[in-house]
Scaffold this motif. Structure first.
Motif, mmCIF file in Angstrom:
data_model
loop_
_atom_site.group_PDB
_atom_site.id
_atom_site.type_symbol
_atom_site.label_atom_id
_atom_site.label_comp_id
_atom_site.label_asym_id
_atom_site.label_seq_id
_atom_site.Cartn_x
_atom_site.Cartn_y
_atom_site.Cartn_z
ATOM 1 N N GLU A 121 42.106 40.785 32.540
ATOM 2 C CA GLU A 121 40.854 40.979 33.066
ATOM 3 C C GLU A 121 40.003 42.090 32.447
ATOM 4 O O GLU A 121 38.787 41.869 32.436
ATOM 5 N N TYR A 122 40.461 43.276 31.738
ATOM 6 C CA TYR A 122 39.631 43.901 31.038
ATOM 7 C C TYR A 122 39.171 43.240 29.928
ATOM 8 O O TYR A 122 37.924 43.486 29.541
ATOM 9 N N LEU A 123 39.975 42.670 29.026
ATOM 10 C CA LEU A 123 39.551 41.927 27.983
ATOM 11 C C LEU A 123 38.557 40.892 28.102
ATOM 12 O O LEU A 123 37.704 40.558 27.303
ATOM 13 N N LYS A 124 38.503 39.955 29.304
ATOM 14 C CA LYS A 124 37.523 39.272 29.637
ATOM 15 C C LYS A 124 36.333 39.585 29.990
ATOM 16 O O LYS A 124 35.146 39.213 29.741
ATOM 17 N N LEU A 165 46.901 48.281 34.138
ATOM 18 C CA LEU A 165 47.083 46.987 34.822
ATOM 19 C C LEU A 165 45.897 46.626 35.798
ATOM 20 O O LEU A 165 45.425 45.345 36.106
ATOM 21 N N ALA A 166 45.265 47.764 36.154
ATOM 22 C CA ALA A 166 44.169 47.520 37.189
ATOM 23 C C ALA A 166 42.651 47.200 36.137
ATOM 24 O O ALA A 166 41.863 47.059 36.793
ATOM 25 N N GLY A 167 42.787 47.304 34.894
ATOM 26 C CA GLY A 167 41.682 46.706 34.122
ATOM 27 C C GLY A 167 41.107 47.984 33.737
ATOM 28 O O GLY A 167 39.730 47.618 33.506
ATOM 29 N N ALA A 168 41.259 49.288 33.968
ATOM 30 C CA ALA A 168 40.528 50.298 33.789
ATOM 31 C C ALA A 168 40.202 50.710 32.283
ATOM 32 O O ALA A 168 39.284 51.519 31.878
ATOM 33 N N ASP A 222 57.228 46.208 28.168
ATOM 34 C CA ASP A 222 57.875 45.112 27.800
ATOM 35 C C ASP A 222 57.752 44.071 28.872
ATOM 36 O O ASP A 222 57.059 43.044 28.619
ATOM 37 N N LYS A 223 58.042 44.188 30.104
ATOM 38 C CA LYS A 223 58.185 43.270 31.221
ATOM 39 C C LYS A 223 56.648 42.834 31.304
ATOM 40 O O LYS A 223 56.231 41.674 31.882
ATOM 41 N N GLY A 257 52.548 38.512 30.926
ATOM 42 C CA GLY A 257 51.080 38.498 30.558
ATOM 43 C C GLY A 257 50.133 39.200 31.470
ATOM 44 O O GLY A 257 48.975 39.285 31.224
ATOM 45 N N ASN A 258 50.415 40.217 32.168
ATOM 46 C CA ASN A 258 49.673 41.448 32.799
ATOM 47 C C ASN A 258 49.092 42.185 31.943
ATOM 48 O O ASN A 258 48.235 42.972 32.396
#
Length: 296
Positions: free
Chosen positions: A171-174, A231-234, A245-246, A251-252
């Motif tokens: 989400e951040y990269l998008k 993970l929250a896109g910050a 790793d997980k 893909g998260n």
């Protein structure tokens, strides 16, 4: 009248917990019962071990001297009980383990159920701290240390290592685009540590060498907090593989600047005091953890 082990345990627990109510909770007794045990002990010794006020407890000089002896006596009893368990080939007793919260959550907690099935007589006490603790002061049997070791009074058993990677959520990269070079990181939101400062030196090749010191847009003291923020896109973060790793597999989180990343593995060690006999409960936990990390 002679001092009892219950009175010694009450005194040591009051000191360690900082209050009679805290000691009562740990010992699963009433506060009045702990207070009476402390008073009996002082009466038998004919000294004041702790000064009590309405706001706090203050240990006296005599109390400090007696505390060291009380700890030795309780430790000797634990060791004697452990020796009896050894004769039955059953490691037993309380095992206090300390680790940074991310390692505790991602590497130790998933193994607890199976470990307890194998060693039902071991009472695990798991504590998390993102700062380096004093093992003796915190009454810790084993501490998991990630990174270079500096304390020469401790014995260390290597458990493995974990690579550090530069990561961001899809989400951040998008929304912000993927950094194309190390220099372009300055245009992104970077997530870093409040301390130690060394964790803000990312393993990236650039004009200055094989590390890139970031100026975090957002800082936190815990790696787990930084993971959740990523993970929250910050923003973009640099974290160890054992905790991400997980996330990469699912893909998260995605690795960025892979070509520019220098292989940098953080050593993971189990540490304990050299001057204590290694109890079987300590040995079997370290052996178990080491084997599981080897197979992972």
């Amino acid at each position: 009248m002679k001092t009892t082990l219950d009175e010694l345990q009450a005194y040591v627990t009051v000191v360690d917990s900082g209050s009679i109510s805290g000691a009562a909770e740990q010992l699963q007794q009433t506060a009045s019962g702990v207070s009476r045990a402390l008073s009996r002990l002082e009466e038998k010794l004919d000294v004041t071990l702790m000064r009590r006020t309405t706001r706090r407890l203050e240990i006296t000089e005599e109390g400090i001297v007696f505390l060291a002896q009380a700890r030795k006596i309780l430790a000797s009893v634990e060791e004697a009980e452990e020796q009896m368990a050894l004769r039955r080939q059953l490691p037993a007793g309380r095992l206090r383990v300390n680790a940074a919260a991310p390692f505790m959550l991602h590497s130790i907690v998933p193994l607890v159920a199976e470990f307890r099935q194998q060693y039902p007589d071991i009472e695990l006490e798991l504590n998390s701290s993102d700062q380096i603790i004093d093992l003796l002061e915190q009454r810790t049997d084993i501490a998991i240390r990630i990174g270079p070791l500096r304390d020469s009074t401790l014995h260390a058993r290597p458990l493995g290592s974990s690579p550090r990677r530069i990561l961001a959520s899809p989400e951040y990269l998008k929304l912000h685009g993927e950094p194309k070079s190390v220099a372009s990181l300055s245009q992104h939101s970077l997530l870093g540590f409040t301390q130690p400062e060394s964790l803000n030196r990312w393993p990236l090749r650039n004009e200055q060498g094989n590390s890139y010191t970031i100026n975090p847009s957002l800082s936190a003291s815990s790696g787990e907090t930084l993971r959740q923020l990523a993970l929250a896109g910050a923003g973009i973060v640099c974290l160890a593989g054992f905790m991400t790793d997980k996330d990469r597999e699912s893909g998260n989180l995605q690795q960025v600047l892979k070509r520019e990343t220098v292989e940098a593995k953080q050593p993971i060690n189990a540490v304990y005091y050299r001057n204590t006999a290694l109890a079987s409960r300590i040995t079997c936990f370290i052996d178990y953890l080491s084997q599981q990390m080897l197979e992972a």
